[in-house]
Design a protein around this motif. Structure first.
Motif, PDB file in Angstrom:
ATOM      1  N   HIS A 163      -6.940   0.235  -3.328  1.00 35.58           N
ATOM      2  CA  HIS A 163      -7.665  -0.991  -3.668  1.00 35.58           C
ATOM      3  C   HIS A 163      -8.955  -0.679  -4.420  1.00 35.58           C
ATOM      4  O   HIS A 163      -9.433  -1.479  -5.211  1.00 35.58           O
ATOM      5  CB  HIS A 163      -7.949  -1.823  -2.413  1.00 35.58           C
ATOM      6  CG  HIS A 163      -8.729  -1.119  -1.338  1.00 35.58           C
ATOM      7  ND1 HIS A 163      -8.261  -0.028  -0.656  1.00 35.58           N
ATOM      8  CD2 HIS A 163      -9.951  -1.364  -0.839  1.00 35.58           C
ATOM      9  CE1 HIS A 163      -9.155   0.367   0.215  1.00 35.58           C
ATOM     10  NE2 HIS A 163     -10.203  -0.424   0.132  1.00 35.58           N
TER      11      HIS A 163
ATOM     12  N   ASN B  73       0.866  -1.200   0.000  1.00 30.71           N
ATOM     13  CA  ASN B  73       0.000   0.000   0.000  1.00 30.71           C
ATOM     14  C   ASN B  73       0.894   1.239   0.000  1.00 30.71           C
ATOM     15  O   ASN B  73       1.995   1.219   0.554  1.00 30.71           O
ATOM     16  CB  ASN B  73      -0.849   0.052   1.271  1.00 30.71           C
ATOM     17  CG  ASN B  73      -1.954  -0.993   1.351  1.00 30.71           C
ATOM     18  OD1 ASN B  73      -2.763  -0.991   2.260  1.00 30.71           O
ATOM     19  ND2 ASN B  73      -1.995  -1.914   0.408  1.00 30.71           N
TER      20      ASN B  73
ATOM     21  N   TYR C 149      -0.245   1.340  -4.966  1.00 37.90           N
ATOM     22  CA  TYR C 149      -0.951   0.160  -4.468  1.00 37.90           C
ATOM     23  C   TYR C 149      -0.553  -0.983  -5.387  1.00 37.90           C
ATOM     24  O   TYR C 149      -0.851  -0.960  -6.585  1.00 37.90           O
ATOM     25  CB  TYR C 149      -2.462   0.397  -4.534  1.00 37.90           C
ATOM     26  CG  TYR C 149      -3.263  -0.722  -3.917  1.00 37.90           C
ATOM     27  CD1 TYR C 149      -3.506  -0.731  -2.542  1.00 37.90           C
ATOM     28  CD2 TYR C 149      -3.750  -1.764  -4.682  1.00 37.90           C
ATOM     29  CE1 TYR C 149      -4.236  -1.757  -1.965  1.00 37.90           C
ATOM     30  CE2 TYR C 149      -4.477  -2.791  -4.105  1.00 37.90           C
ATOM     31  CZ  TYR C 149      -4.711  -2.786  -2.743  1.00 37.90           C
ATOM     32  OH  TYR C 149      -5.437  -3.801  -2.164  1.00 37.90           O
TER      33      TYR C 149
HETATM   34  C1  ISE Z   1      -7.990  -2.215   3.149  1.00 42.07           C
HETATM   35  O1  ISE Z   1      -9.001  -2.369   4.100  1.00 42.07           O
HETATM   36  C2  ISE Z   1      -8.197  -3.169   2.039  1.00 42.07           C
HETATM   37  O2  ISE Z   1      -9.083  -3.966   2.010  1.00 42.07           O
HETATM   38  C3  ISE Z   1      -7.150  -3.122   1.006  1.00 42.07           C
HETATM   39  O3  ISE Z   1      -7.382  -4.054  -0.018  1.00 42.07           O
HETATM   40  C4  ISE Z   1      -5.808  -3.373   1.629  1.00 42.07           C
HETATM   41  O4  ISE Z   1      -4.805  -3.248   0.658  1.00 42.07           O
HETATM   42  C5  ISE Z   1      -5.541  -2.397   2.756  1.00 42.07           C
HETATM   43  O5  ISE Z   1      -4.304  -2.686   3.348  1.00 42.07           O
HETATM   44  C6  ISE Z   1      -6.639  -2.476   3.783  1.00 42.07           C
HETATM   45  O6  ISE Z   1      -6.390  -1.549   4.814  1.00 42.07           O
END
Ligand code: ISE
Length: 335
Positions: A270, A155, A233
């Motif tokens: 995401h 991320n 990401y």
């Molecule tokens: C977020 O809640 C997600 O679902 C993302 O896909 C993930 O990459 C992220 O680290 C989470 O905090």
């Protein structure tokens, strides 16, 4: 028929779901929005002509709500999931389903008492075209079986209230689910390594982490969780098979070459990277609920994921020793 959906959680994820239901998907309408912050609920509800509530319980009890979409934080999911089951309403709950195996077992019990699978957990990667191709290749068996899976979950940054626990229960949770789904078996043991921390993190956070897990048949999974990369990401998954490797690469979109270099666009979140997967997940859920049917990750999947999370957290606390995942025998209901 139009499915009347009640949304619990008017934050970023909830608003993204409203946007897709109202502008991109067919068959559903958001008729109620609940949030502990009633003003936030109203801000989302009013333009839709929907009702605003301060609690999930009121929204679930509303007879005009056919099905419930939960987009709050994992640690507050349990009461709303249980209330939706109690009311006999289908529920699509963002991941993680819940944050303790005790709560997950309550959900499994309640659902079995209700007599049908009402709970879908929002593991959207199952609906991503790339992961579906990985699964199809595994099932086709042309390259034998998988022995190793290499995952990277990166991320650009995380907010200050994001904790080291969230590295596992919020972020790695996706790889825990998708690896179980791809391989079609449970994870039985896990350890967590904490390498040198990046300086681009809040001081309370141990970032990056690496999870090393093994499945029932002995497939080894490693997952780099690295959430303050600064630049994008980035998600990758490589299956190492007996006679080949199958890799879902990062950001495989158009490639630009010019005076500035050789590059492709990078997703920032995401919501971007899995836009189509989220749409497919919610669309299929709407269609399934219309047919009085279940789709996507089940409450069992939510339980199995949280069991792996608990073992991983225990490993992290114990300095990285391997910890066995404790699972109850799978009820026939979830076969
Ligand atoms: C977020 O809640 C997600 O679902 C993302 O896909 C993930 O990459 C992220 O680290 C989470 O905090």
């Amino acid at each position: 028929m139009t499915l009347r959906i009640g949304l619990i959680g008017a934050g970023g994820m909830g608003r993204a779901h409203v946007e897709r239901i109202e502008t991109e998907l067919a068959g559903g309408r958001v008729v109620a929005v609940a949030d502990v912050n009633l003003d936030a609920a109203r801000a989302v509800a009013e333009p839709l002509g929907a009702v605003a509530y301060a609690t999930g319980a009121e929204l679930i009890a509303d007879p005009d709500v056919d099905a419930v979409l939960i987009a709050t934080f994992g640690k507050v999911h349990a009461p709303d999931v249980l209330a939706a089951i109690e009311a006999g309403k289908y529920v699509l709950c963002e991941k993680p389903l819940v944050t303790t195996t005790e709560d997950a077992l309550r959900v499994l019990d309640a659902e079995q008492r209700a007599g049908k699978k009402l709970v879908t957990v929002g593991y959207m990667r199952r609906f991503d075209a790339g992961y579906q191709q990985l699964r199809a290749a595994l099932v086709a068996g042309e390259h034998g079986y998988a022995t190793l899976v290499h995952c990277r979950h990166r991320n650009p940054s995380v907010p200050e209230n994001y904790t080291t626990r969230n590295m596992i229960d919020d972020t790695a949770s996706h790889e825990i689910d998708i690896c179980r789904y791809l391989l079609g078996e449970e994870i039985t043991r896990v350890r967590v390594e904490a390498p040198r921390a990046t300086s681009h993190r809040f001081a309370h956070l141990q970032d990056p982490l690496v999870l090393v897990a093994y499945t029932e048949s002995g497939v080894r999974i490693d997952d780099e969780v690295n959430v303050n990369l600064q630049w994008g990401y980035s998600i990758e998954c490589e299956l190492v098979m007996e006679t080949g490797t199958i890799r879902l690469g990062d950001q495989e979109q158009v490639h630009v070459r010019d005076l500035a270099g050789n590059r492709n666009p990078i997703c920032r979140s995401h919501i971007d990277r899995f836009h189509d997967a989220f749409n497919a997940e919610v669309q299929q859920w709407i269609r399934a609920v219309e047919r009085d049917d279940h789709t996507g990750s089940s409450a069992w999947d939510g339980y199995a994921a949280v069991a792996v999370v608990e073992a991983a957290l225990a490993s992290l606390d114990a300095g990285g020793v391997e910890v066995a995942v404790q699972l109850i025998p799978k009820p026939a209901f979830y076969a």
